[in-house]
Design a protein around this motif. Structure first.
Motif, PDB file in Angstrom:
ATOM      1  N   GLU A 275       0.827  -1.209   0.000  1.00  0.00           N
ATOM      2  CA  GLU A 275       0.000   0.000   0.000  1.00  0.00           C
ATOM      3  C   GLU A 275       0.862   1.260   0.000  1.00  0.00           C
ATOM      4  OE1 GLU A 275      -2.838  -0.092   3.246  1.00  0.00           O
ATOM      5  OE2 GLU A 275      -4.459  -0.209   1.780  1.00  0.00           O
ATOM      6  N   GLN A 276       1.902   1.256   0.824  1.00  0.00           N
ATOM      7  CA  GLN A 276       2.768   2.429   0.886  1.00  0.00           C
ATOM      8  C   GLN A 276       3.522   2.630  -0.420  1.00  0.00           C
ATOM      9  OE1 GLN A 276       6.588   3.002   3.295  1.00  0.00           O
ATOM     10  NE2 GLN A 276       5.053   3.952   4.606  1.00  0.00           N
ATOM     11  N   LEU A 277       3.999   1.543  -1.018  1.00  0.00           N
ATOM     12  CA  LEU A 277       4.688   1.650  -2.301  1.00  0.00           C
ATOM     13  C   LEU A 277       3.746   2.191  -3.375  1.00  0.00           C
ATOM     14  CD1 LEU A 277       6.730  -1.697  -2.377  1.00  0.00           C
ATOM     15  CD2 LEU A 277       7.622   0.602  -1.973  1.00  0.00           C
ATOM     16  N   LYS A 278       2.480   1.770  -3.337  1.00  0.00           N
ATOM     17  CA  LYS A 278       1.501   2.269  -4.306  1.00  0.00           C
ATOM     18  C   LYS A 278       1.226   3.756  -4.094  1.00  0.00           C
ATOM     19  CE  LYS A 278      -2.263  -0.154  -5.049  1.00  0.00           C
ATOM     20  NZ  LYS A 278      -2.338  -0.409  -6.511  1.00  0.00           N
ATOM     21  N   LEU A 279       0.987   4.158  -2.856  1.00  0.00           N
ATOM     22  CA  LEU A 279       0.674   5.552  -2.564  1.00  0.00           C
ATOM     23  C   LEU A 279       1.840   6.479  -2.902  1.00  0.00           C
ATOM     24  CD1 LEU A 279      -1.187   5.109   0.837  1.00  0.00           C
ATOM     25  CD2 LEU A 279      -2.197   5.891  -1.316  1.00  0.00           C
ATOM     26  N   SER A 280       3.051   5.994  -2.703  1.00  0.00           N
ATOM     27  CA  SER A 280       4.229   6.821  -2.987  1.00  0.00           C
ATOM     28  C   SER A 280       4.652   6.760  -4.450  1.00  0.00           C
ATOM     29  CB  SER A 280       5.401   6.378  -2.108  1.00  0.00           C
ATOM     30  OG  SER A 280       5.811   5.062  -2.447  1.00  0.00           O
ATOM     31  N   LYS A 281       3.972   5.914  -5.232  1.00  0.00           N
ATOM     32  CA  LYS A 281       4.309   5.723  -6.649  1.00  0.00           C
ATOM     33  C   LYS A 281       5.778   5.324  -6.806  1.00  0.00           C
ATOM     34  CE  LYS A 281       0.855   9.103  -8.157  1.00  0.00           C
ATOM     35  NZ  LYS A 281       0.622  10.382  -8.886  1.00  0.00           N
ATOM     36  N   ALA A 282       6.198   4.403  -5.982  1.00  0.00           N
ATOM     37  CA  ALA A 282       7.593   3.958  -6.004  1.00  0.00           C
ATOM     38  C   ALA A 282       7.911   3.250  -7.315  1.00  0.00           C
ATOM     39  CB  ALA A 282       7.860   3.021  -4.829  1.00  0.00           C
ATOM     40  N   ARG A 283       9.079   3.512  -7.826  1.00  0.00           N
ATOM     41  CA  ARG A 283       9.535   2.852  -9.047  1.00  0.00           C
ATOM     42  C   ARG A 283      11.047   2.690  -9.011  1.00  0.00           C
ATOM     43  NH1 ARG A 283      11.108   6.832 -12.932  1.00  0.00           N
ATOM     44  NH2 ARG A 283      10.561   8.960 -12.300  1.00  0.00           N
ATOM     45  N   VAL A 284      11.540   1.780  -9.823  1.00  0.00           N
ATOM     46  CA  VAL A 284      12.965   1.468  -9.855  1.00  0.00           C
ATOM     47  C   VAL A 284      13.559   1.978 -11.163  1.00  0.00           C
ATOM     48  CG1 VAL A 284      14.693  -0.364  -9.645  1.00  0.00           C
ATOM     49  CG2 VAL A 284      12.482  -0.595  -8.496  1.00  0.00           C
ATOM     50  N   GLU A 285      14.760   2.521 -11.072  1.00  0.00           N
ATOM     51  CA  GLU A 285      15.473   3.018 -12.245  1.00  0.00           C
ATOM     52  C   GLU A 285      16.829   2.330 -12.369  1.00  0.00           C
ATOM     53  OE1 GLU A 285      13.902   7.665 -12.226  1.00  0.00           O
ATOM     54  OE2 GLU A 285      15.883   7.161 -11.410  1.00  0.00           O
ATOM     55  N   LEU A 286      17.304   2.226 -13.588  1.00  0.00           N
ATOM     56  CA  LEU A 286      18.656   1.759 -13.868  1.00  0.00           C
ATOM     57  C   LEU A 286      19.446   2.938 -14.430  1.00  0.00           C
ATOM     58  CD1 LEU A 286      17.929  -1.708 -15.544  1.00  0.00           C
ATOM     59  CD2 LEU A 286      18.362  -1.199 -13.130  1.00  0.00           C
TER      60      LEU A 286
END
Length: 390
Positions: free
Chosen positions: A221-232
């Motif tokens: 839920e927290q990852l969704k709300l924060s719009k977390a994403r991974v970058e290279l």
């Protein structure tokens, strides 16, 4: 089984793994007691020093593989079929696989095996019945000392930009990893996520984890709300979205330990707990989240994996609730036939598929994570020192 230190001498807790490869491999062992306290702090100091030394020796960086075993295992070097021996052999196998001419993979491997008293009983009936008592111990192990071990080892590795870190945990070891690293990642995202931060690790892998659905649900839920994403991020400044996860949990549909024994123990242990009833219609109840392992709850599953024509296929679940960089994969019984069946060909192929998505063994890219949901508003975090003092 005794509650004791198994590797007391430096020659026991730091050793070189024999390999037929130009890529070297070393093994360090760190042990924790029933309450998650270091048996011997010298083990951690020696492991950190080993990582630093290999960083200096390497031409293309170091891969640090940190693994914590699960239920019914320990750090006894004399157990021929124990996880410690299996981990040692995996280091040798990986060293041979990375020896590809022109490949950008690091040329040094340091494996760090974290041991705790996952095995307390030897007779079969008593050993099986120890599951719930060992789960309580695993929850205690997920504390300050093991958090210190993770961070010191990671920091030592990341002194070089081309070094990589992979942390894995099996069974209750998966619980320990998630309970230790999940809150840390959450704190970093809340603090500096809108700026983007180098990831603590390049991949966190949970294998048939004995992990409750409630804590995973909160994290997702927290990852969704924060719009977390991974970058290279490459050395030339190129930034691209990562196609794979920063954390992945793999649970076999055939795992009776997390599918049957786990909820049975949770239901008994949660009798009388005052769970809430006000959940949304399309979400599981709090009672269900408390009493189920996360990999067996449909609501949290993001991907499925199966064997098709001799190869592993990963597919995203349509309209899944979990669309975050924390993948929860439900694997078919062809990939894993039991709780401990994580070293067969197809399970290893599945792990390799995941590592290749984000080029985990490519020393030319760094893994970053950011949280775009924190870009605006009064609660948007700022790095220390950026706010002017009146």
């Amino acid at each position: 089984m005794p509650n004791k230190l198994y590797n007391a001498e430096p020659s026991q807790y730091v050793s070189q793994v024999p390999v037929e490869s130009s890529v070297s491999a070393d093994l360090a062992i760190i042990e924790f007691d029933e309450f998650g306290v270091f048996w011997l702090r010298d083990q951690l100091d020696a492991a950190v020093e080993l990582v630093q030394r290999r960083n200096e020796d390497a031409e293309r960086g170091v891969i640090v593989l940190i693994h914590i075993h699960g239920w019914n295992h320990n750090a006894d070097p004399d157990r021929k079929k124990g996880d410690l021996q299996t981990f040692r052999s995996q280091l040798a196998t990986l060293a041979k696989e990375l020896e590809v001419e022109g490949a950008p993979a690091p040329d040094r491997i340091v494996g760090v095996f974290l041991g705790w008293r996952g095995l307390s009983m030897r007779p079969p009936i008593f050993k099986e019945a120890s599951f719930w008592a060992r789960k309580q111990v695993a929850s205690r192990v997920a504390s300050y000392n093991i958090r210190e071990a993770y961070f010191r080892l990671t920091r030592a590795a990341k002194e070089r930009l081309d070094s990589k870190v992979v942390i894995s945990g099996h069974s209750m070891g998966g619980l320990i990893v998630a309970r230790t690293l999940g809150p840390s990642l959450s704190t970093m995202l809340l603090s500096y996520g809108n700026e983007g931060i180098p990831a603590l690790t390049d991949l966190v892998l949970l294998q048939n984890p004995a992990l409750d659905a409630l804590s995973s649900h909160q994290f997702i839920e927290q990852l969704k709300l924060s719009k977390a994403r991974v970058e290279l991020r490459s050395r030339d400044g190129t930034v691209e979205p990562a196609p794979g996860p920063i954390m992945v949990s793999i649970t076999s549909e055939a795992d009776w330990v997390t599918g049957v024994a786990y909820p049975f123990g949770q239901i008994i242990g949660s009798m009388g707990a005052a769970t809430r009833k006000d959940h949304a219609e399309d979400e599981p109840s709090q009672w269900r989240l408390v009493t189920r392992a996360q990999g067996h709850l449909d609501h949290l599953v993001s991907h499925t994996a199966r064997v098709e024509e001799g190869r592993v296929v990963i597919e995203a679940v349509p309209d899944a609730f979990n669309t975050t960089p924390f993948w929860v994969i439900r694997a078919s019984r062809d990939i894993s036939r039991s709780h401990g069946d994580i070293y067969n060909r197809y399970f290893i192929d599945l792990v390799q598929e995941v590592t290749q998505l984000n080029r985990v063994y490519d020393s030319s890219v760094q893994t970053w994570i950011r949280a775009d949901g924190f870009d605006e508003g009064p609660g948007a975090p700022q790095p220390p020192g950026t706010k002017e003092t009146p």
